[in-house]
Design a protein around this motif. Structure first.
Motif, short mmCIF file in Angstrom:
data_model
loop_
_atom_site.label_atom_id
_atom_site.label_comp_id
_atom_site.label_asym_id
_atom_site.label_seq_id
_atom_site.Cartn_x
_atom_site.Cartn_y
_atom_site.Cartn_z
N PHE A 126 0.99 -1.40 0.46
CA PHE A 126 0.43 0.04 -0.36
C PHE A 126 0.47 0.97 -0.15
O PHE A 126 0.48 2.13 -0.15
CB PHE A 126 -0.77 -0.58 1.31
N GLY B 240 0.86 2.68 -3.98
CA GLY B 240 -0.62 1.83 -4.10
C GLY B 240 -0.76 0.69 -4.76
O GLY B 240 0.11 -0.07 -4.49
N ASP C 31 -1.99 -0.24 -7.26
CA ASP C 31 -1.48 -0.78 -8.30
C ASP C 31 -0.59 -1.17 -8.85
O ASP C 31 0.42 -1.44 -10.82
CB ASP C 31 -2.00 0.39 -9.42
N GLU D 274 5.14 5.99 -7.25
CA GLU D 274 5.39 6.46 -5.77
C GLU D 274 5.64 4.97 -5.45
O GLU D 274 6.23 4.59 -3.52
CB GLU D 274 3.88 6.24 -4.62
N ASP E 187 -6.89 -0.72 -9.52
CA ASP E 187 -7.56 0.21 -8.71
C ASP E 187 -8.29 -0.96 -7.73
O ASP E 187 -7.65 -0.28 -6.53
CB ASP E 187 -8.40 1.25 -8.87
#
Length: 161
Positions: free
Chosen positions: A26, A29, A31, A68, A153
């Motif tokens: 996480f 993210g 993805d 990220e 997502d």
């Protein structure tokens, strides 16, 4: 035992481990398949697959961030190539298993189970899954591309419910 039953058992066998790793992703993210610290590809250099033709662990001293997630590199040259065009080097489906994506799931991609197809890096969960995936690469990529639109997502654990 049929091939389908064997395949299902192989997928389920790696499920607990995969979900544990994938749900820890996480920081970057859902993805991108990354650790809780945001490390993608378990620290393997995404450029090395293309330049050296093998999976090589990068160095924590040579890093770049994309979407990220943090990527490690084996050389300044590989880092520079990545920074100039990260989309050319990041694995398909955020580094999740290509076969799993074809089935509508997000399983951990093993950096040692890989293949470059049409200049795209694909990872798979395990050797057994990789062997299954290579029996119909175009078909599985087509299915995964369609499924990815719906699962990109989604939390990996949600896809198992």
């Amino acid at each position: 035992m049929t091939k389908t039953t064997s395949l299902t058992k192989s997928l389920i066998g790696g499920l607990a481990f995969s979900v544990a790793l994938a749900t820890a992703s996480f920081a970057a993210g859902v993805d991108v398949n990354a650790s809780s610290t945001g490390l993608a590809m378990q620290g393997f250099d995404p450029v090395a697959y293309f330049t050296e033709g093998e999976a090589n662990k990068g160095s924590y001293k040579l890093t770049a961030t994309h979407d990220e997630a943090t990527y490690w590199f084996t050389s300044e040259e590989n880092k520079a190539l990545f920074e100039a065009n990260p989309e050319a080097y990041v694995p398909a489906y955020g580094g999740y298993c290509a076969f799993g994506a074809a089935m509508g799931f997000k399983f951990d991609g093993d950096p040692h189970q890989w293949k470059i197809v049409d200049d795209v890096l694909y990872l798979n969960l395990s050797k057994d899954i990789q062997e299954r995936w290579v029996t119909d690469i175009p078909g599985y990529i087509e299915k995964a591309d369609v499924n990815w639109e719906n699962i990109e997502d989604a939390d990996p654990a949600e896809l198992l419910q």
